[in-house]
Design a protein around this motif. Sequence first.
Motif, PDB file in Angstrom:
ATOM      1  N   LEU A  17     -20.056 -12.907   1.249  1.00 42.84           N
ATOM      2  CA  LEU A  17     -19.095 -13.810   1.875  1.00 42.84           C
ATOM      3  C   LEU A  17     -19.713 -15.195   2.042  1.00 42.84           C
ATOM      4  O   LEU A  17     -20.923 -15.329   2.196  1.00 42.84           O
ATOM      5  CB  LEU A  17     -18.674 -13.277   3.248  1.00 42.84           C
ATOM      6  CG  LEU A  17     -17.991 -11.907   3.288  1.00 42.84           C
ATOM      7  CD1 LEU A  17     -17.617 -11.556   4.724  1.00 42.84           C
ATOM      8  CD2 LEU A  17     -16.751 -11.873   2.400  1.00 42.84           C
ATOM      9  N   SER A  18     -18.892 -16.218   2.005  1.00 44.48           N
ATOM     10  CA  SER A  18     -19.373 -17.574   2.238  1.00 44.48           C
ATOM     11  C   SER A  18     -19.695 -17.759   3.715  1.00 44.48           C
ATOM     12  O   SER A  18     -19.223 -17.000   4.568  1.00 44.48           O
ATOM     13  CB  SER A  18     -18.312 -18.595   1.815  1.00 44.48           C
ATOM     14  OG  SER A  18     -17.191 -18.517   2.678  1.00 44.48           O
ATOM     15  N   TYR A  19     -20.484 -18.788   4.020  1.00 48.62           N
ATOM     16  CA  TYR A  19     -20.784 -19.086   5.416  1.00 48.62           C
ATOM     17  C   TYR A  19     -19.507 -19.376   6.189  1.00 48.62           C
ATOM     18  O   TYR A  19     -19.357 -19.003   7.357  1.00 48.62           O
ATOM     19  CB  TYR A  19     -21.721 -20.289   5.516  1.00 48.62           C
ATOM     20  CG  TYR A  19     -23.148 -20.032   5.050  1.00 48.62           C
ATOM     21  CD1 TYR A  19     -23.522 -18.804   4.499  1.00 48.62           C
ATOM     22  CD2 TYR A  19     -24.117 -21.023   5.160  1.00 48.62           C
ATOM     23  CE1 TYR A  19     -24.808 -18.586   4.074  1.00 48.62           C
ATOM     24  CE2 TYR A  19     -25.423 -20.806   4.736  1.00 48.62           C
ATOM     25  CZ  TYR A  19     -25.764 -19.588   4.195  1.00 48.62           C
ATOM     26  OH  TYR A  19     -27.048 -19.366   3.782  1.00 48.62           O
ATOM     27  N   GLY A  20     -18.570 -20.071   5.526  1.00 52.88           N
ATOM     28  CA  GLY A  20     -17.310 -20.386   6.184  1.00 52.88           C
ATOM     29  C   GLY A  20     -16.517 -19.145   6.546  1.00 52.88           C
ATOM     30  O   GLY A  20     -15.939 -19.048   7.636  1.00 52.88           O
ATOM     31  N   GLU A  21     -16.506 -18.167   5.644  1.00 58.27           N
ATOM     32  CA  GLU A  21     -15.766 -16.926   5.909  1.00 58.27           C
ATOM     33  C   GLU A  21     -16.436 -16.133   7.028  1.00 58.27           C
ATOM     34  O   GLU A  21     -15.766 -15.572   7.903  1.00 58.27           O
ATOM     35  CB  GLU A  21     -15.689 -16.082   4.643  1.00 58.27           C
ATOM     36  CG  GLU A  21     -14.958 -14.744   4.817  1.00 58.27           C
ATOM     37  CD  GLU A  21     -13.507 -14.913   5.257  1.00 58.27           C
ATOM     38  OE1 GLU A  21     -12.980 -13.996   5.915  1.00 58.27           O
ATOM     39  OE2 GLU A  21     -12.908 -15.965   4.939  1.00 58.27           O
ATOM     40  N   ILE A  22     -17.771 -16.091   7.015  1.00 56.74           N
ATOM     41  CA  ILE A  22     -18.491 -15.391   8.089  1.00 56.74           C
ATOM     42  C   ILE A  22     -18.195 -16.061   9.429  1.00 56.74           C
ATOM     43  O   ILE A  22     -17.951 -15.386  10.434  1.00 56.74           O
ATOM     44  CB  ILE A  22     -20.008 -15.392   7.809  1.00 56.74           C
ATOM     45  CG1 ILE A  22     -20.313 -14.547   6.563  1.00 56.74           C
ATOM     46  CG2 ILE A  22     -20.780 -14.855   9.008  1.00 56.74           C
ATOM     47  CD1 ILE A  22     -21.759 -14.637   6.106  1.00 56.74           C
ATOM     48  N   SER A  23     -18.202 -17.390   9.437  1.00 53.06           N
ATOM     49  CA  SER A  23     -17.946 -18.104  10.694  1.00 53.06           C
ATOM     50  C   SER A  23     -16.535 -17.835  11.199  1.00 53.06           C
ATOM     51  O   SER A  23     -16.306 -17.686  12.400  1.00 53.06           O
ATOM     52  CB  SER A  23     -18.161 -19.609  10.497  1.00 53.06           C
ATOM     53  OG  SER A  23     -17.134 -20.177   9.704  1.00 53.06           O
ATOM     54  N   ARG A  24     -15.578 -17.727  10.295  1.00 52.00           N
ATOM     55  CA  ARG A  24     -14.202 -17.440  10.715  1.00 52.00           C
ATOM     56  C   ARG A  24     -14.098 -16.046  11.318  1.00 52.00           C
ATOM     57  O   ARG A  24     -13.401 -15.837  12.313  1.00 52.00           O
ATOM     58  CB  ARG A  24     -13.252 -17.582   9.519  1.00 52.00           C
ATOM     59  CG  ARG A  24     -12.964 -19.032   9.140  1.00 52.00           C
ATOM     60  CD  ARG A  24     -11.841 -19.135   8.148  1.00 52.00           C
ATOM     61  NE  ARG A  24     -12.232 -18.685   6.814  1.00 52.00           N
ATOM     62  CZ  ARG A  24     -12.811 -19.466   5.910  1.00 52.00           C
ATOM     63  NH1 ARG A  24     -13.070 -20.726   6.184  1.00 52.00           N
ATOM     64  NH2 ARG A  24     -13.126 -18.989   4.724  1.00 52.00           N
ATOM     65  N   ARG A  25     -14.781 -15.100  10.721  1.00 59.65           N
ATOM     66  CA  ARG A  25     -14.717 -13.728  11.234  1.00 59.65           C
ATOM     67  C   ARG A  25     -15.391 -13.595  12.595  1.00 59.65           C
ATOM     68  O   ARG A  25     -15.013 -12.727  13.389  1.00 59.65           O
ATOM     69  CB  ARG A  25     -15.353 -12.764  10.226  1.00 59.65           C
ATOM     70  CG  ARG A  25     -14.588 -12.687   8.913  1.00 59.65           C
ATOM     71  CD  ARG A  25     -15.099 -11.593   8.004  1.00 59.65           C
ATOM     72  NE  ARG A  25     -14.311 -11.529   6.769  1.00 59.65           N
ATOM     73  CZ  ARG A  25     -14.363 -10.519   5.911  1.00 59.65           C
ATOM     74  NH1 ARG A  25     -15.171  -9.486   6.128  1.00 59.65           N
ATOM     75  NH2 ARG A  25     -13.629 -10.546   4.814  1.00 59.65           N
ATOM     76  N   LEU A  26     -16.382 -14.453  12.846  1.00 59.27           N
ATOM     77  CA  LEU A  26     -17.076 -14.407  14.136  1.00 59.27           C
ATOM     78  C   LEU A  26     -16.508 -15.407  15.138  1.00 59.27           C
ATOM     79  O   LEU A  26     -16.939 -15.429  16.291  1.00 59.27           O
ATOM     80  CB  LEU A  26     -18.570 -14.691  13.939  1.00 59.27           C
ATOM     81  CG  LEU A  26     -19.386 -13.626  13.202  1.00 59.27           C
ATOM     82  CD1 LEU A  26     -20.825 -14.078  13.050  1.00 59.27           C
ATOM     83  CD2 LEU A  26     -19.325 -12.298  13.925  1.00 59.27           C
ATOM     84  N   ASP A  27     -15.568 -16.225  14.672  1.00 55.07           N
ATOM     85  CA  ASP A  27     -15.011 -17.292  15.518  1.00 55.07           C
ATOM     86  C   ASP A  27     -16.128 -18.188  16.029  1.00 55.07           C
ATOM     87  O   ASP A  27     -16.209 -18.527  17.213  1.00 55.07           O
ATOM     88  CB  ASP A  27     -14.215 -16.708  16.693  1.00 55.07           C
ATOM     89  CG  ASP A  27     -13.347 -17.756  17.390  1.00 55.07           C
ATOM     90  OD1 ASP A  27     -13.045 -18.773  16.759  1.00 55.07           O
ATOM     91  OD2 ASP A  27     -12.988 -17.546  18.558  1.00 55.07           O
ATOM     92  N   ARG A  28     -17.001 -18.568  15.089  1.00 53.76           N
ATOM     93  CA  ARG A  28     -18.113 -19.473  15.389  1.00 53.76           C
ATOM     94  C   ARG A  28     -18.037 -20.666  14.432  1.00 53.76           C
ATOM     95  O   ARG A  28     -17.555 -20.521  13.308  1.00 53.76           O
ATOM     96  CB  ARG A  28     -19.454 -18.764  15.181  1.00 53.76           C
ATOM     97  CG  ARG A  28     -19.770 -17.687  16.205  1.00 53.76           C
ATOM     98  CD  ARG A  28     -20.518 -18.266  17.370  1.00 53.76           C
ATOM     99  NE  ARG A  28     -21.136 -17.254  18.213  1.00 53.76           N
ATOM    100  CZ  ARG A  28     -22.011 -17.529  19.153  1.00 53.76           C
ATOM    101  NH1 ARG A  28     -22.373 -18.772  19.379  1.00 53.76           N
ATOM    102  NH2 ARG A  28     -22.527 -16.567  19.894  1.00 53.76           N
ATOM    103  N   PRO A  29     -18.535 -21.845  14.820  1.00 53.65           N
ATOM    104  CA  PRO A  29     -18.588 -22.968  13.890  1.00 53.65           C
ATOM    105  C   PRO A  29     -19.458 -22.636  12.675  1.00 53.65           C
ATOM    106  O   PRO A  29     -20.469 -21.926  12.801  1.00 53.65           O
ATOM    107  CB  PRO A  29     -19.218 -24.094  14.721  1.00 53.65           C
ATOM    108  CG  PRO A  29     -18.958 -23.706  16.137  1.00 53.65           C
ATOM    109  CD  PRO A  29     -18.997 -22.205  16.168  1.00 53.65           C
ATOM    110  N   THR A  30     -19.055 -23.137  11.518  1.00 55.18           N
ATOM    111  CA  THR A  30     -19.836 -22.888  10.310  1.00 55.18           C
ATOM    112  C   THR A  30     -21.253 -23.422  10.464  1.00 55.18           C
ATOM    113  O   THR A  30     -22.211 -22.822   9.962  1.00 55.18           O
ATOM    114  CB  THR A  30     -19.157 -23.560   9.095  1.00 55.18           C
ATOM    115  OG1 THR A  30     -17.819 -23.061   8.969  1.00 55.18           O
ATOM    116  CG2 THR A  30     -19.909 -23.244   7.803  1.00 55.18           C
ATOM    117  N   SER A  31     -21.408 -24.544  11.162  1.00 53.02           N
ATOM    118  CA  SER A  31     -22.744 -25.115  11.350  1.00 53.02           C
ATOM    119  C   SER A  31     -23.658 -24.157  12.113  1.00 53.02           C
ATOM    120  O   SER A  31     -24.857 -24.081  11.850  1.00 53.02           O
ATOM    121  CB  SER A  31     -22.652 -26.452  12.094  1.00 53.02           C
ATOM    122  OG  SER A  31     -21.998 -26.293  13.342  1.00 53.02           O
ATOM    123  N   THR A  32     -23.083 -23.404  13.070  1.00 56.67           N
ATOM    124  CA  THR A  32     -23.882 -22.435  13.835  1.00 56.67           C
ATOM    125  C   THR A  32     -24.367 -21.315  12.923  1.00 56.67           C
ATOM    126  O   THR A  32     -25.533 -20.899  12.994  1.00 56.67           O
ATOM    127  CB  THR A  32     -23.051 -21.844  14.985  1.00 56.67           C
ATOM    128  OG1 THR A  32     -22.668 -22.900  15.871  1.00 56.67           O
ATOM    129  CG2 THR A  32     -23.841 -20.802  15.761  1.00 56.67           C
TER     130      THR A  32
END
Length: 219
Positions: A17-32
């Motif tokens: 998964l892309s970083y963006g997709e992981i961040s969406r699934r965790l409800d976290r900013p992509t930068s985090t």
Amino acid sequence: MTQQERERIASGLADKLSYGEISRRLDRPTSTITREITRNGGPNDYRPQQAHQATIQRARRGTPAPPHADTPPVATMEQEILEMAVRAGMPRTAARVHHDLALSEDGRRTAAELTHRLRVSPASVSVAVNFLVQQGFVRRERDPRRRRDIYVIDDDAWYNAIMTSERQTLQTARATMAVAETYGLDTPVGQRLAKTAAYLERVSLDIMESADRWRTLLA
């Protein structure tokens, strides 16, 4: 970040998964998510348990020791700035590279210079620079005569970093709104996510507008 969230990051990386997709699934900013992965081995060597323990250890040593009586005041202040960057989420080596570039006469260093000055491995410098470039703090220039990269921090560095971060937050906001619409804007979940998306979008746009308005201060 919790151990469970780190397990989910590892699972997402395993699923490509892309970083963006992981961040969406965790409800976290992509930068985090980017910082978490970069400072703990990168996408190929990320291990959730080791990452969690490393974070605990960093937190334990995060408070710098009181300065020695003979330590110059400027050096003490520089160390405090470095520690604040680390506490804000920047990987330590990236913070050191950023700080060293900021204090260089022309804001330019080669990888070899950074390796020598900071006494770290070329691989560590490479990971740190990749993070800084991705976050907008530093840019690469190619030296055509010697076929090497030169890393540059200029007057627009903070502007670029702010805009990069807020664009990532906007992506998160829009993805969150898409999920809200999937659940239905008349459902409790949809309404909650829609409010979150609207808040993130409005704040991000305000910050970007402010960054543009005050950019002349960097000129």
